[in-house]
Design a protein around this motif. Structure first.
Motif, PDB file in Angstrom:
ATOM      1  N   ALA A  22      30.583   2.687   5.522  1.00  0.00           N
ATOM      2  CA  ALA A  22      29.276   2.052   5.370  1.00  0.00           C
ATOM      3  C   ALA A  22      28.280   2.558   6.411  1.00  0.00           C
ATOM      4  CB  ALA A  22      29.416   0.542   5.490  1.00  0.00           C
ATOM      5  N   VAL A  23      27.081   2.902   5.952  1.00  0.00           N
ATOM      6  CA  VAL A  23      25.979   3.271   6.839  1.00  0.00           C
ATOM      7  C   VAL A  23      24.725   2.464   6.506  1.00  0.00           C
ATOM      8  CG1 VAL A  23      26.841   5.611   7.284  1.00  0.00           C
ATOM      9  CG2 VAL A  23      25.297   5.206   5.343  1.00  0.00           C
ATOM     10  N   ALA A  24      24.848   1.515   5.601  1.00  0.00           N
ATOM     11  CA  ALA A  24      23.686   0.719   5.183  1.00  0.00           C
ATOM     12  C   ALA A  24      23.074   0.002   6.377  1.00  0.00           C
ATOM     13  CB  ALA A  24      24.095  -0.290   4.114  1.00  0.00           C
ATOM     14  N   GLY A  25      21.746   0.097   6.481  1.00  0.00           N
ATOM     15  CA  GLY A  25      21.031  -0.558   7.562  1.00  0.00           C
ATOM     16  C   GLY A  25      20.935   0.257   8.832  1.00  0.00           C
ATOM     17  N   GLN A  26      21.700   1.330   8.935  1.00  0.00           N
ATOM     18  CA  GLN A  26      21.627   2.163  10.129  1.00  0.00           C
ATOM     19  C   GLN A  26      20.228   2.748  10.300  1.00  0.00           C
ATOM     20  OE1 GLN A  26      24.218   5.359  11.077  1.00  0.00           O
ATOM     21  NE2 GLN A  26      26.110   4.189  10.818  1.00  0.00           N
ATOM     22  N   ALA A  27      19.801   2.866  11.566  1.00  0.00           N
ATOM     23  CA  ALA A  27      18.575   3.589  11.904  1.00  0.00           C
ATOM     24  C   ALA A  27      18.957   5.009  12.298  1.00  0.00           C
ATOM     25  CB  ALA A  27      17.854   2.903  13.047  1.00  0.00           C
ATOM     26  N   VAL A  28      18.466   5.984  11.535  1.00  0.00           N
ATOM     27  CA  VAL A  28      18.924   7.371  11.653  1.00  0.00           C
ATOM     28  C   VAL A  28      17.733   8.295  11.877  1.00  0.00           C
ATOM     29  CG1 VAL A  28      20.110   9.253  10.451  1.00  0.00           C
ATOM     30  CG2 VAL A  28      20.863   6.874  10.107  1.00  0.00           C
ATOM     31  N   VAL A  29      17.915   9.288  12.736  1.00  0.00           N
ATOM     32  CA  VAL A  29      16.918  10.340  12.942  1.00  0.00           C
ATOM     33  C   VAL A  29      17.581  11.680  12.660  1.00  0.00           C
ATOM     34  CG1 VAL A  29      15.506  11.563  14.651  1.00  0.00           C
ATOM     35  CG2 VAL A  29      15.548   9.057  14.622  1.00  0.00           C
ATOM     36  N   VAL A  30      16.874  12.553  11.946  1.00  0.00           N
ATOM     37  CA  VAL A  30      17.361  13.903  11.652  1.00  0.00           C
ATOM     38  C   VAL A  30      16.300  14.903  12.079  1.00  0.00           C
ATOM     39  CG1 VAL A  30      18.239  15.488   9.905  1.00  0.00           C
ATOM     40  CG2 VAL A  30      18.612  13.020   9.632  1.00  0.00           C
ATOM     41  N   THR A  31      16.619  15.760  13.055  1.00  0.00           N
ATOM     42  CA  THR A  31      15.683  16.836  13.393  1.00  0.00           C
ATOM     43  C   THR A  31      15.928  18.004  12.448  1.00  0.00           C
ATOM     44  OG1 THR A  31      17.082  17.990  15.017  1.00  0.00           O
ATOM     45  CG2 THR A  31      15.767  16.137  15.820  1.00  0.00           C
ATOM     46  N   GLY A  32      14.878  18.776  12.193  1.00  0.00           N
ATOM     47  CA  GLY A  32      14.983  19.827  11.180  1.00  0.00           C
ATOM     48  C   GLY A  32      15.302  19.225   9.825  1.00  0.00           C
ATOM     49  N   GLY A  33      14.681  18.078   9.547  1.00  0.00           N
ATOM     50  CA  GLY A  33      15.061  17.287   8.377  1.00  0.00           C
ATOM     51  C   GLY A  33      14.280  17.560   7.105  1.00  0.00           C
ATOM     52  N   ALA A  34      13.383  18.535   7.116  1.00  0.00           N
ATOM     53  CA  ALA A  34      12.534  18.755   5.950  1.00  0.00           C
ATOM     54  C   ALA A  34      13.163  19.631   4.885  1.00  0.00           C
ATOM     55  CB  ALA A  34      11.199  19.365   6.381  1.00  0.00           C
ATOM     56  N   SER A  35      14.294  20.273   5.204  1.00  0.00           N
ATOM     57  CA  SER A  35      14.892  21.182   4.230  1.00  0.00           C
ATOM     58  C   SER A  35      16.354  21.427   4.587  1.00  0.00           C
ATOM     59  CB  SER A  35      14.142  22.521   4.182  1.00  0.00           C
ATOM     60  OG  SER A  35      14.249  23.196   5.425  1.00  0.00           O
ATOM     61  N   GLY A  36      17.050  22.108   3.685  1.00  0.00           N
ATOM     62  CA  GLY A  36      18.386  22.607   3.961  1.00  0.00           C
ATOM     63  C   GLY A  36      19.397  21.553   4.356  1.00  0.00           C
ATOM     64  N   GLY A  88      19.678  19.749   7.107  1.00  0.00           N
ATOM     65  CA  GLY A  88      19.103  18.527   7.656  1.00  0.00           C
ATOM     66  C   GLY A  88      18.663  17.564   6.569  1.00  0.00           C
ATOM     67  N   LEU A  89      18.022  18.093   5.544  1.00  0.00           N
ATOM     68  CA  LEU A  89      17.612  17.258   4.420  1.00  0.00           C
ATOM     69  C   LEU A  89      18.843  16.713   3.702  1.00  0.00           C
ATOM     70  CD1 LEU A  89      15.297  16.119   2.730  1.00  0.00           C
ATOM     71  CD2 LEU A  89      15.307  18.251   1.417  1.00  0.00           C
ATOM     72  N   GLY A  90      19.911  17.511   3.622  1.00  0.00           N
ATOM     73  CA  GLY A  90      21.153  17.033   3.035  1.00  0.00           C
ATOM     74  C   GLY A  90      21.720  15.850   3.787  1.00  0.00           C
ATOM     75  N   TYR A  91      21.726  15.925   5.124  1.00  0.00           N
ATOM     76  CA  TYR A  91      22.167  14.783   5.925  1.00  0.00           C
ATOM     77  C   TYR A  91      21.341  13.548   5.584  1.00  0.00           C
ATOM     78  CZ  TYR A  91      24.287  18.191   9.259  1.00  0.00           C
ATOM     79  OH  TYR A  91      25.016  19.182   9.865  1.00  0.00           O
ATOM     80  N   ALA A  92      20.025  13.733   5.575  1.00  0.00           N
ATOM     81  CA  ALA A  92      19.114  12.609   5.338  1.00  0.00           C
ATOM     82  C   ALA A  92      19.344  11.980   3.976  1.00  0.00           C
ATOM     83  CB  ALA A  92      17.666  13.080   5.472  1.00  0.00           C
ATOM     84  N   GLU A  93      19.482  12.809   2.953  1.00  0.00           N
ATOM     85  CA  GLU A  93      19.696  12.296   1.595  1.00  0.00           C
ATOM     86  C   GLU A  93      21.008  11.537   1.497  1.00  0.00           C
ATOM     87  OE1 GLU A  93      17.356  15.283  -1.399  1.00  0.00           O
ATOM     88  OE2 GLU A  93      19.252  16.018  -0.570  1.00  0.00           O
ATOM     89  N   ALA A  94      22.069  12.072   2.105  1.00  0.00           N
ATOM     90  CA  ALA A  94      23.369  11.413   2.042  1.00  0.00           C
ATOM     91  C   ALA A  94      23.317  10.027   2.652  1.00  0.00           C
ATOM     92  CB  ALA A  94      24.426  12.261   2.744  1.00  0.00           C
ATOM     93  N   LEU A  95      22.668   9.899   3.812  1.00  0.00           N
ATOM     94  CA  LEU A  95      22.629   8.593   4.472  1.00  0.00           C
ATOM     95  C   LEU A  95      21.639   7.645   3.806  1.00  0.00           C
ATOM     96  CD1 LEU A  95      24.252  10.275   6.600  1.00  0.00           C
ATOM     97  CD2 LEU A  95      23.386   8.625   8.252  1.00  0.00           C
ATOM     98  N   ALA A  96      20.464   8.156   3.436  1.00  0.00           N
ATOM     99  CA  ALA A  96      19.470   7.299   2.794  1.00  0.00           C
ATOM    100  C   ALA A  96      19.980   6.752   1.463  1.00  0.00           C
ATOM    101  CB  ALA A  96      18.169   8.067   2.589  1.00  0.00           C
ATOM    102  N   ALA A  97      20.686   7.580   0.701  1.00  0.00           N
ATOM    103  CA  ALA A  97      21.214   7.153  -0.591  1.00  0.00           C
ATOM    104  C   ALA A  97      22.257   6.061  -0.437  1.00  0.00           C
ATOM    105  CB  ALA A  97      21.821   8.342  -1.332  1.00  0.00           C
ATOM    106  N   ASN A  98      22.799   5.924   0.756  1.00  0.00           N
ATOM    107  CA  ASN A  98      23.803   4.898   1.027  1.00  0.00           C
ATOM    108  C   ASN A  98      23.269   3.782   1.907  1.00  0.00           C
ATOM    109  OD1 ASN A  98      26.655   5.702  -0.116  1.00  0.00           O
ATOM    110  ND2 ASN A  98      25.658   7.602   0.528  1.00  0.00           N
ATOM    111  N   GLY A  99      21.937   3.642   1.919  1.00  0.00           N
ATOM    112  CA  GLY A  99      21.319   2.469   2.525  1.00  0.00           C
ATOM    113  C   GLY A  99      20.846   2.601   3.949  1.00  0.00           C
ATOM    114  N   ALA A 100      20.959   3.788   4.554  1.00  0.00           N
ATOM    115  CA  ALA A 100      20.451   3.963   5.911  1.00  0.00           C
ATOM    116  C   ALA A 100      18.930   4.083   5.896  1.00  0.00           C
ATOM    117  CB  ALA A 100      21.069   5.202   6.554  1.00  0.00           C
ATOM    118  N   ARG A 101      18.336   3.772   7.040  1.00  0.00           N
ATOM    119  CA  ARG A 101      16.888   3.918   7.227  1.00  0.00           C
ATOM    120  C   ARG A 101      16.676   5.192   8.031  1.00  0.00           C
ATOM    121  NH1 ARG A 101      15.947  -1.500  10.342  1.00  0.00           N
ATOM    122  NH2 ARG A 101      17.865  -0.712  11.298  1.00  0.00           N
ATOM    123  N   VAL A 102      16.017   6.176   7.441  1.00  0.00           N
ATOM    124  CA  VAL A 102      16.043   7.542   7.985  1.00  0.00           C
ATOM    125  C   VAL A 102      14.645   8.030   8.346  1.00  0.00           C
ATOM    126  CG1 VAL A 102      16.753   9.922   7.562  1.00  0.00           C
ATOM    127  CG2 VAL A 102      18.086   8.034   6.574  1.00  0.00           C
TER     128      VAL A 102
END
Length: 277
Positions: free
Chosen positions: A9-23, A25-39
């Protein structure tokens, strides 16, 4: 026994991703956001950040973004502080921002014909290229982890995840030497920071990708003919995609990895092992 839903579970987590606009980094962001994290996505490309935030918000995810140069330490501190302030805490940070390695001293990736490249030779290596790569791929990782520690240590919890590279463990003459030095340095930084922060409930790990189809290197690996040539030198016979990162990103950000720290996990289809065929 904890159910798998709670374990990862990562729902509700506050997450920061540097280099997050593509590639990746964006994959990390999508994986966590799709599972309820705040990114929060951080990247130099303001237009790309805005477009990806709009796309992810439209999909129903809790995502925000900001433009920042990770080599500007004061600006990076402010961006991470702002993200933590927006969510009231900082649970996970992906220190992912990176830059193209430039040419190494050999050309090509596969086959017997790999010509020497004058530009990539040690005696010709450009100071500006060395400094730029070290600044983004090593110094900025240090600055990112330091900024995150200021939030995570007081709350006595957190996940720090650094994107290194298979180049941190395998010499590859087609990759510029500054990139290999920076990624190897980042990997050892991960171990040192993990040792210091373990008692504070903070885990620090690295993900070491091999050949992935991203914008690094001008996006060459997105081209079918380049992919096919490179894939011949990978035991899995394909290059990676950001989607290949989803499971590992979730694992390292979730309770499932709570006793894993100071590790560098390679995800490369066997590339670092050698050529199988």
């Amino acid at each position: 026994m904890i159910g798998i839903e709670k374990l990862f579970a990562v729902a509700g987590q506050a997450v920061v991703v540097t280099g997050g606009a593509s590639g990746i980094g964006l994959g990390y962001a999508e994986a966590l956001a799709a599972n309820g994290a705040r990114v929060t996505l951080l990247d130099m490309d303001a237009g790309r950040i805005a477009a990806e935030v709009a796309r992810l918000v439209a999909a129903g995810y809790d995502v925000r973004g900001a433009s920042v140069d990770v080599t500007d330490r004061a600006a990076l501190d402010r961006a991470i502080d702002d993200a933590a302030g927006a969510y009231g805490r900082l649970d996970t940070i992906f220190a992912n921002a990176g830059i193209n390695s430039g040419v190494g001293y050999l050309g090509g990736w596969v086959g017997a014909e790999r010509p020497r490249i004058t530009e990539g030779a040690l005696e010709n290596y450009d100071d500006a290229r060395w400094d730029r790569i070290i600044d983004i791929s090593l110094n900025a990782v240090f600055a990112t982890l330091r900024a995150a520690a200021r939030h995570m240590r007081p709350q006595r919890s957190g996940r720090m995840i650094v994107t290194t590279s298979a180049a941190a463990i395998r010499c590859e003459p087609a990759i510029g030497m500054a990139y290999m030095a920076a990624k190897a340095g980042a990997a050892h930084l991960v171990r040192n920071v993990a040792l210091e922060l373990a008692a504070d409930g903070i885990t620090v790990n690295a993900i070491a990708p091999g050949m992935f189809a991203t914008n690094i290197g001008g996006g060459a690996l997105r081209q079918a003919e380049v992919q096919a040539a490179v894939a011949r030198g990978i035991p899995a016979h394909r290059v990676g995609t950001p989607a290949d990162m989803y499971g590992l990103a979730l694992f390292l950000a979730s309770p499932a990895s709570s006793y894993v720290t100071g590790q560098q996990i390679v995800i490369d289809g066997g590339f670092s092992l050698g050529q199988a065929d």
